[in-house]
Design an enzyme around this catalytic site. Structure first.
Site, PDB file in Angstrom:
ATOM      1  N   CYS A 284       0.853  -1.192   0.000  1.00 41.47           N
ATOM      2  CA  CYS A 284       0.000   0.000   0.000  1.00 41.47           C
ATOM      3  C   CYS A 284       0.886   1.237   0.000  1.00 41.47           C
ATOM      4  O   CYS A 284       1.978   1.227   0.570  1.00 41.47           O
ATOM      5  CB  CYS A 284      -0.900   0.032   1.231  1.00 41.47           C
ATOM      6  N   ILE A 285       0.401   2.294  -0.616  1.00 38.67           N
ATOM      7  CA  ILE A 285       1.131   3.566  -0.611  1.00 38.67           C
ATOM      8  C   ILE A 285       0.129   4.701  -0.467  1.00 38.67           C
ATOM      9  O   ILE A 285      -0.965   4.657  -1.047  1.00 38.67           O
ATOM     10  CB  ILE A 285       1.979   3.752  -1.899  1.00 38.67           C
ATOM     11  N   LEU A 286       0.481   5.678   0.345  1.00 40.09           N
ATOM     12  CA  LEU A 286      -0.395   6.831   0.545  1.00 40.09           C
ATOM     13  C   LEU A 286       0.428   8.074   0.828  1.00 40.09           C
ATOM     14  O   LEU A 286       1.335   8.055   1.665  1.00 40.09           O
ATOM     15  CB  LEU A 286      -1.339   6.591   1.725  1.00 40.09           C
ATOM     16  N   THR A 287       0.128   9.136   0.121  1.00 41.21           N
ATOM     17  CA  THR A 287       0.589  10.467   0.494  1.00 41.21           C
ATOM     18  C   THR A 287      -0.622  11.195   1.071  1.00 41.21           C
ATOM     19  O   THR A 287      -1.683  11.249   0.434  1.00 41.21           O
ATOM     20  CB  THR A 287       1.117  11.251  -0.721  1.00 41.21           C
ATOM     21  N   ARG A 293       0.736  16.199  -4.661  1.00 42.43           N
ATOM     22  CA  ARG A 293       1.171  17.079  -5.764  1.00 42.43           C
ATOM     23  C   ARG A 293       2.418  17.874  -5.381  1.00 42.43           C
ATOM     24  O   ARG A 293       2.644  18.975  -5.885  1.00 42.43           O
ATOM     25  CB  ARG A 293       0.038  18.023  -6.198  1.00 42.43           C
ATOM     26  N   LYS A 294       3.220  17.302  -4.482  1.00 47.91           N
ATOM     27  CA  LYS A 294       4.471  17.944  -4.082  1.00 47.91           C
ATOM     28  C   LYS A 294       5.672  17.020  -4.286  1.00 47.91           C
ATOM     29  O   LYS A 294       6.769  17.311  -3.813  1.00 47.91           O
ATOM     30  CB  LYS A 294       4.396  18.379  -2.617  1.00 47.91           C
ATOM     31  N   GLY A 295       5.460  15.890  -4.947  1.00 52.40           N
ATOM     32  CA  GLY A 295       6.563  14.985  -5.259  1.00 52.40           C
ATOM     33  C   GLY A 295       6.810  13.895  -4.235  1.00 52.40           C
ATOM     34  O   GLY A 295       7.685  13.048  -4.443  1.00 52.40           O
ATOM     35  N   GLY A 297       4.929  11.325  -3.431  1.00 54.42           N
ATOM     36  CA  GLY A 297       4.560  10.014  -3.956  1.00 54.42           C
ATOM     37  C   GLY A 297       5.712   9.378  -4.713  1.00 54.42           C
ATOM     38  O   GLY A 297       6.034   8.197  -4.524  1.00 54.42           O
ATOM     39  N   LYS A 298       6.356  10.161  -5.580  1.00 56.42           N
ATOM     40  CA  LYS A 298       7.507   9.652  -6.336  1.00 56.42           C
ATOM     41  C   LYS A 298       8.671   9.309  -5.419  1.00 56.42           C
ATOM     42  O   LYS A 298       9.399   8.336  -5.652  1.00 56.42           O
ATOM     43  CB  LYS A 298       7.956  10.695  -7.368  1.00 56.42           C
ATOM     44  N   GLU A 318       2.021  -4.096  -5.598  1.00 53.96           N
ATOM     45  CA  GLU A 318       0.891  -5.023  -5.537  1.00 53.96           C
ATOM     46  C   GLU A 318      -0.276  -4.458  -6.332  1.00 53.96           C
ATOM     47  O   GLU A 318      -0.531  -3.255  -6.318  1.00 53.96           O
ATOM     48  CB  GLU A 318       0.502  -5.238  -4.072  1.00 53.96           C
TER      49      GLU A 318
END
Length: 422
Positions: A284-287, A293-295, A297-298, A318
């Protein structure tokens, strides 16, 4: 304009009455409701409840054009009762138009495994049918958002989806959450008292990365079970497909924070299985919304691949990815692959790129196909690109000013059998 809008709304709402007399709208009916842009949009009635005034009703609606995160309660004065369609009449049209919850939505890994463990089943057509029913029941339970707002640190955040907080907390319109230990409370004064006693100023676990004011902490779901369960409950408010809430022990959680004199404040996180049979490097991934929109996530995605490199593995997230997750990964893969192709001019195979980046070959191929930079010739995928085309694509990608510096990662993988790139 405002006068005509007001008159129109009043006539549509019928001063609190509706087109079917005093009866409330049926669940499953299709109507048009006034949205935040001032226009009326087609939606489905998911749930209903008595309104603040006797004889009135409020409706929880899903807009056909929008993602479920925009589902909301609306009062009768926002509803165009002349547009009401019965459940059966609107069903076919809704199925054709509804892009918020796709019909081909996949069963999540955790839900699928839990079903297999309970029923000791082998993969069959009957199993797929029962899994689909299980997923349908899960959607039924989670269809109505139970908490509208949370207060986390200095931010007040509108939530997107249902999260299975205990019932006594789930009935709160607003939930107060300690930004360091993630304990949740019903009242502001309870949070204020808690802050005086809470001695955490960063996530529990080991700090494995620091660069400037950016830090990443590794938290073991087995060692810090309550914290990780609270994190999953928080994340579910913003993740539609997530079904992992309490089974956190098989996972490691990587919390990215911004640090100041008051402590390390979470901006986002990702989790990964300690031992993934499918070579997933991210579950799972969450910002968090204030930091999107500030980078970040990357950066989280990049960090997951840097860990894969240290493990000597290739990885992939996944599936299924959320809509925002897919955009973030596709953006990351695009930037990494274009920069590799620009730097290493000449013959590079898909396997070469995979070994350099730790990105799985199928993710590389799908990304290059989306950019029209790959051809299938004589049974093989051939990269077909010129320096000019690469530069044109790079101009269109969002520039990432902050990067993960591998030298600042102080981490070693858990010893396992050696695995080579493939």
């Amino acid at each position: 304009m405002s006068e005509s809008t007001t008159t129109l709304s009043s006539s549509m709402a019928g001063s609190g009455s509706n087109s079917v007399g005093n009866k409330p709208l049926e669940i499953g009916s299709h109507i048009k409701s006034k949205w935040r842009d001032g226009d009326y949009h087609r939606c489905e009635v998911i749930e209903r409840r008595p309104g603040p005034t006797e004889g009135t009703w409020e409706y929880y609606v899903h807009y056909s054009e929008f993602n479920r995160r925009l589902d909301e309660w609306v009062t009768e004065n926002r509803v165009d009762f002349s547009s009401v369609e019965s459940k059966d009449k609107g069903k076919g049209k809704e199925e054709a138009e509804d892009i918020g919850v796709p019909e081909n939505r996949k069963i999540t890994r955790h839900l699928k495994r839990k079903y297999e463990e309970i029923n000791h089943v082998q993969k069959t057509g009957e199993e797929d049918s029962k899994l689909a029913q299980l997923e349908k029941e899960h959607e039924e339970i989670t269809k109505v958002k139970n908490i509208n707002v949370i207060e986390l640190g200095r931010y007040e955040i509108d939530t997107w989806y249902f999260s299975p907080y205990p019932e006594e907390f789930a009935k709160c319109d607003k939930l107060f959450i300690c930004e360091f230990c993630l304990k949740y409370m019903k009242k502001k004064k309870t949070l204020t008292r808690h802050k005086l006693k809470c001695d955490l100023r960063h996530p529990p676990g080991n700090e494995i990365y620091r660069s400037g004011n950016l830090s990443v902490f590794e938290v073991d779901g087995k060692k810090n079970k309550i914290y990780c369960q609270n994190l999953c409950l928080l994340a579910k408010l913003f993740l539609d497909h997530k079904t992992l809430y309490y089974d956190v022990e098989p996972f490691l959680f990587y919390i990215m924070t911004e640090c100041d004199t008051r402590g390390c404040h979470m901006v986002g996180y990702f989790s990964k299985e300690k031992n993934s049979p499918d070579d997933y490097n991210l579950a799972c991934i969450l910002t968090l919304p204030p930091f999107q929109r500030k980078g970040f996530g990357k950066l989280l995605i990049s960090f997951s691949y840097e860990l894969s490199k240290k493990e000597g593995k290739v990885g992939s997230p996944e599936k299924p990815l959320s809509d925002l997750g897919l955009l973030s990964f596709r953006s990351y893969w695009t930037q990494v692959l274009l920069e590799i192709l620009r730097k290493h001019r000449g013959n590079l195979s898909i396997k070469d790129i995979s070994a350099m980046t730790a990105i799985k070959t199928e993710d590389i191929i799908s990304t290059l196909q989306s950019l029209n930079l790959i051809k299938y010739w004589k049974g093989q995928h051939i990269i077909s690109v010129t320096p000019k085309v690469i530069e044109e694509h790079l101009k269109q990608t969002a520039k990432q000013t902050t990067r993960i510096d591998p030298k600042n990662i102080h981490w070693a993988p858990i010893p396992t059998s050696k695995k080579t790139y493939r």
